[in-house]
Motif scaffolding. Sequence first.
Motif: not given
Length: 334
Positions: A54, A219, A231
């Motif tokens: 990410i 996350r 996420v």
Amino acid sequence: MNTRAKILVVIAVLAVAGGGFWWSGRHKGEGPLVLQGNVEVRQVNLGFKVAGRIAQLDVDEGDKVEAGKKLASLDKVYFTDALGQLRAQREQFAANLAKMVAGNRPEEISQAEANVADREASLANMQLTVERAQKLLKNAAGTQKAYDDATQAVKQAQAQLDSARAAEKLMKAGFRQEDIDLARAQLADRDAAIAIAERQLADADLFAPANGVILSRVRELGAIVNAGETVFVVSLTTPVWVRSYVSEPDLGRIKPGQEVELRTDTPSIKPLKGRIGFISTTAEFTPKTVETRELRTALVYRLRIVADDPEGVLRQGMPMTIAVAEPAPQGSSQ
């Protein structure tokens, strides 16, 4: 029977009669039908379709998002490098296919023709040598070995000429159709691989599927995530659905598209409008969230109401009171 017992019997009869009158009147369609329900909990777990690290998070918990808004991104360097490599391979295969389709160059064909002419001249020279060796041998001026060497040289020159002529024929014919088809298939394979790589690059961005609110950010920045790993958790706010249940005797009083009035337990929230969007075709037992001790075995039908919530005051799971407007009698003037 004493007076006290007679009075009790009369009261019981009146109670049964009154209950029967209430029950029969309840199903005559007089007055609005009032149901209880809850705003449906509608949420979705969002994750990337591809794995990666990410690199960017654009929203946080509590943020409102609209459909199509970018929520997060992965590090794209690996995707762009893989895509560049595939595009270079595609150019190589495209050039090879173009070469095969076009065939050999005129200069290459001229070179093959010149090689044939050279071999023909060599063969003619060797044949003259054989004739001279044969005359010398008849006149006892030459040897058998010289004649045999000249004869073998003619055969060798003939073979070389045949080889040159075959090469010239192949040069003019160009590449085989099978080789062209193979080159075309290799190019198509690279095109398909590029399309996959482009989709993977696009999937490195995560977008909101619908209007909603970010409930949780699972996350953090820099985390390595697998494909499909959650996420964000997003609560969907549009459209707002209210789930309720209607008993079988009242089933005939409702229909899809019928307007309803929705009220919450919060006095400051004004009544909202809605309409019935779905009525289940299958009966089920009263859900535990709405059942009483007397109704545990009663059968009901689930229905979904689409609420008009322009100010966004409804929250998922909120209890709702639903007043169903009675439909106008058929043939009556509006």
